[in-house]
Design an enzyme around this catalytic site. Structure first.
Site, PDB file in Angstrom:
ATOM      1  N   ILE A 114       0.842  -1.207   0.000  1.00 60.74           N
ATOM      2  CA  ILE A 114       0.000   0.000   0.000  1.00 60.74           C
ATOM      3  C   ILE A 114       0.872   1.250   0.000  1.00 60.74           C
ATOM      4  CG2 ILE A 114      -0.334  -0.089   2.511  1.00 60.74           C
ATOM      5  CD1 ILE A 114      -2.924   1.232   0.033  1.00 60.74           C
ATOM      6  N   SER A 140       3.661  10.639   4.931  1.00 65.49           N
ATOM      7  CA  SER A 140       4.810  11.492   4.583  1.00 65.49           C
ATOM      8  C   SER A 140       5.046  11.594   3.072  1.00 65.49           C
ATOM      9  CB  SER A 140       6.082  10.936   5.239  1.00 65.49           C
ATOM     10  OG  SER A 140       6.481   9.733   4.615  1.00 65.49           O
ATOM     11  N   ASP A 193       9.821   2.655  -0.208  1.00 68.41           N
ATOM     12  CA  ASP A 193       8.536   2.452  -0.894  1.00 68.41           C
ATOM     13  C   ASP A 193       8.150   3.694  -1.690  1.00 68.41           C
ATOM     14  OD1 ASP A 193       8.350  -0.028   0.327  1.00 68.41           O
ATOM     15  OD2 ASP A 193       7.414   0.848   2.110  1.00 68.41           O
ATOM     16  N   GLY A 199       5.718   8.886   9.774  1.00 70.24           N
ATOM     17  CA  GLY A 199       4.784   7.943   9.160  1.00 70.24           C
ATOM     18  C   GLY A 199       5.241   7.595   7.757  1.00 70.24           C
TER      19      GLY A 199
END
Ligand code: RIB
Length: 304
Positions: A42, A291, A252, A287
């Site tokens: 995600i 972020s 990510d 986070g």
């Protein structure tokens, strides 16, 4: 049907901040505690979506409050959620994350519902894969699913990006079907069995992966930047110097933004520069998903 399909994980990140990581057997007092919505799958989907392309997400959550929070996030971000399976017999995955004063992290993920994504679910996703411009996967779903996704993409002629995290050795029969492989240094060592601390050793290890048939290797080196290696190009893209408060999800963010810029026609160099900038912006906030920057912020930062 969307530009990018992500087949990956959902993880509720239970994050504590602490000045220094405790030593084995030591108890320390921390500073803050938050629950953020994370998981490499995600995270990459949100990063790609905010960078401007359309995204469909495939994976598995539990029928619980964390699962509900993920459905809300997907709706808010306008990410396709038809491929998200809700399991009644297993909880949404959780992680325990520690972050020290330098913004470094230690993460333990309990797979839970992520490991309930099965072959039938993957085959149901095939119509979406067929239409995608790129498929993004990581290694938080069962390994058999990750490898079968790569094989399906190769058969369908769809470019696939594998972020090999958490890393484990990958057979050559799978490596030779990967278009973009994006390990960090420690993952590169696990994939190749070669020490990768210097730029020369990163170059050597990346070459080993190219020799196995990977088309492009992008090694994320944290604040040192990104090393790109293909059979025709070797280049270090320098990192940005920022005040890092939380590095969770920076990789990510890099993967999602890189894919997003590539599928919208940017060159590999342009996509790396944008992804590098986005990852730098992300570590300045707390986070993972909270972020991640939007396209305008990325472009503005690159111009500054
Ligand atoms: O890459 C960062 C992610 O890894 C975190 O959000 C955590 O959930 C783990 O999956």
């Amino acid at each position: 049907m969307s530009d990018i399909v992500v087949i990956g994980s959902f993880v509720a990140d239970n994050v504590v901040t602490v000045k220094e990581f405790p030593k084995e057997g030591q108890t320390v007092l921390g500073d803050t505690f938050h629950v953020y919505l994370g998981g490499k799958g995600i995270n990459q989907a949100v990063a790609a979506r905010r960078a401007g392309c359309s995204v469909d997400m495939f994976g598995c959550i539990g029928n619980d409050s964390n699962g509900d929070a993920f459905l809300k996030l997907l709706e808010e971000e306008k990410i396709g959620l038809k491929g998200v399976k809700i399991c009644s017999h297993i909880a949404t995955s959780v992680a325990q994350i520690q972050i020290n004063a330098a913004g470094e992290n230690k993460i333990i993920v309990i797979p839970a519902a992520n490991h309930a994504y099965d072959k039938k679910d993957l085959h149901d996703a095939e119509p979406y894969l067929k239409k995608a411009k790129m498929v993004l996967i990581q290694m938080e779903l069962p390994q058999s699913i990750n490898f079968e996704t790569i094989e399906m993409c190769a058969d369908l002629g769809i470019p696939v990006l594998l972020n090999p995290a958490p890393a484990c050795p990958i057979p050559n029969s799978i490596l030779n079907k990967i278009d973009y492989l994006t390990p960090n240094e420690s993952e590169l060592e696990i994939l190749t069995g070669k020490k990768s601390s210097t730029l020369e050793s990163v170059e050597e290890a990346s070459q080993k992966l190219l020799d196995c048939g990977v088309k492009s290797v992008l090694v994320t080196l944290g604040k040192r930047g990104v090393y790109l290696s293909t059979n025709s190009q070797k280049k270090l893209f320098k990192g940005h110097s920022v005040n890092a408060v939380d590095t969770v999800g920076a990789g990510d963010c890099f993967n999602g933004v890189f894919a997003s810029y590539l599928v919208r026609g940017k060159t590999i160099e342009e996509a790396i520069m944008a992804a590098n900038a986005a990852a730098a912006l992300s570590v300045t906030k707390h986070g993972s998903t909270p972020s991640f920057p939007y396209e305008e912020q990325i472009n503005k930062y690159m111009q500054s």
